[in-house]
Design a protein around this motif. Structure first.
Motif, PDB file in Angstrom:
ATOM      1  N   GLN A  58       0.627   1.978   2.004  1.00 37.50           N
ATOM      2  CA  GLN A  58       0.824   1.448   0.650  1.00 37.50           C
ATOM      3  C   GLN A  58       0.325   2.441  -0.392  1.00 37.50           C
ATOM      4  O   GLN A  58       0.926   2.586  -1.442  1.00 37.50           O
ATOM      5  CB  GLN A  58       0.130   0.104   0.476  1.00 37.50           C
ATOM      6  CG  GLN A  58       0.855  -1.015   1.172  1.00 37.50           C
ATOM      7  CD  GLN A  58       0.156  -2.356   0.999  1.00 37.50           C
ATOM      8  OE1 GLN A  58      -0.909  -2.455   0.396  1.00 37.50           O
ATOM      9  NE2 GLN A  58       0.761  -3.388   1.540  1.00 37.50           N
ATOM     10  N   ASP A  59      -0.787   3.109  -0.069  1.00 36.43           N
ATOM     11  CA  ASP A  59      -1.343   4.093  -1.003  1.00 36.43           C
ATOM     12  C   ASP A  59      -2.357   4.961  -0.253  1.00 36.43           C
ATOM     13  O   ASP A  59      -2.669   4.712   0.912  1.00 36.43           O
ATOM     14  CB  ASP A  59      -2.005   3.408  -2.206  1.00 36.43           C
ATOM     15  CG  ASP A  59      -3.009   2.337  -1.807  1.00 36.43           C
ATOM     16  OD1 ASP A  59      -3.742   2.529  -0.814  1.00 36.43           O
ATOM     17  OD2 ASP A  59      -3.077   1.311  -2.491  1.00 36.43           O
ATOM     18  N   GLU A  60      -2.847   5.978  -0.927  1.00 33.77           N
ATOM     19  CA  GLU A  60      -3.803   6.904  -0.310  1.00 33.77           C
ATOM     20  C   GLU A  60      -5.092   6.192   0.087  1.00 33.77           C
ATOM     21  O   GLU A  60      -5.686   6.502   1.126  1.00 33.77           O
ATOM     22  CB  GLU A  60      -4.107   8.059  -1.272  1.00 33.77           C
ATOM     23  CG  GLU A  60      -5.033   9.101  -0.703  1.00 33.77           C
ATOM     24  CD  GLU A  60      -4.481   9.849   0.503  1.00 33.77           C
ATOM     25  OE1 GLU A  60      -5.293  10.254   1.362  1.00 33.77           O
ATOM     26  OE2 GLU A  60      -3.261  10.045   0.597  1.00 33.77           O
TER      27      GLU A  60
END
Length: 115
Positions: free
Chosen positions: A57-59
């Motif tokens: 979904q994200d870092e």
């Protein structure tokens, strides 16, 4: 969303063992917050080369997975590194969409049909 392609080369004859360890990592990540795809594959022409395709979904989600404690009996990064003949190669990917990815904003990740 972010993506990564990790290419790993095992010591000669150890590609199957490396793939098996990475499949156990994938089992641990099943349901991990932010992990959308963690796909393990071996190159057909060179089974000592194993690829991991990751979508997060994200870092922050990817970093949380790396920092998460390893359950007893689960492989840790040292188990993977011990099988590698050279450092893994990481390619960062811009995730554009495709089959199997959830939409995060209510819209489809598939491109609109061509007219």
């Amino acid at each position: 969303m972010i993506g990564r392609l990790m290419t790993m080369t095992a010591y000669p004859g150890k590609g199957g063992e490396l793939a098996a360890v990475l499949l156990k990592v994938a089992e641990r990540l099943d349901g991990f917050p932010g992990c959308e795809i963690y796909l393990i594959s071996q190159e057909a022409a060179n089974p000592d080369t194993v690829n991991v395709i990751e979508v997060w979904q994200d870092e922050n989600s990817a970093q949380a997975a790396l920092a998460a404690p390893v359950d007893a009996g689960s492989p840790d990064p040292a188990d993977v590194l011990a099988l590698l003949s050279s450092p893994p190669h990481r390619t960062d990917l811009a995730v554009l969409g495709g089959v199997g990815l959830p939409a995060t904003d209510g819209r489809s990740l598939r491109p609109p049909p061509q007219e």
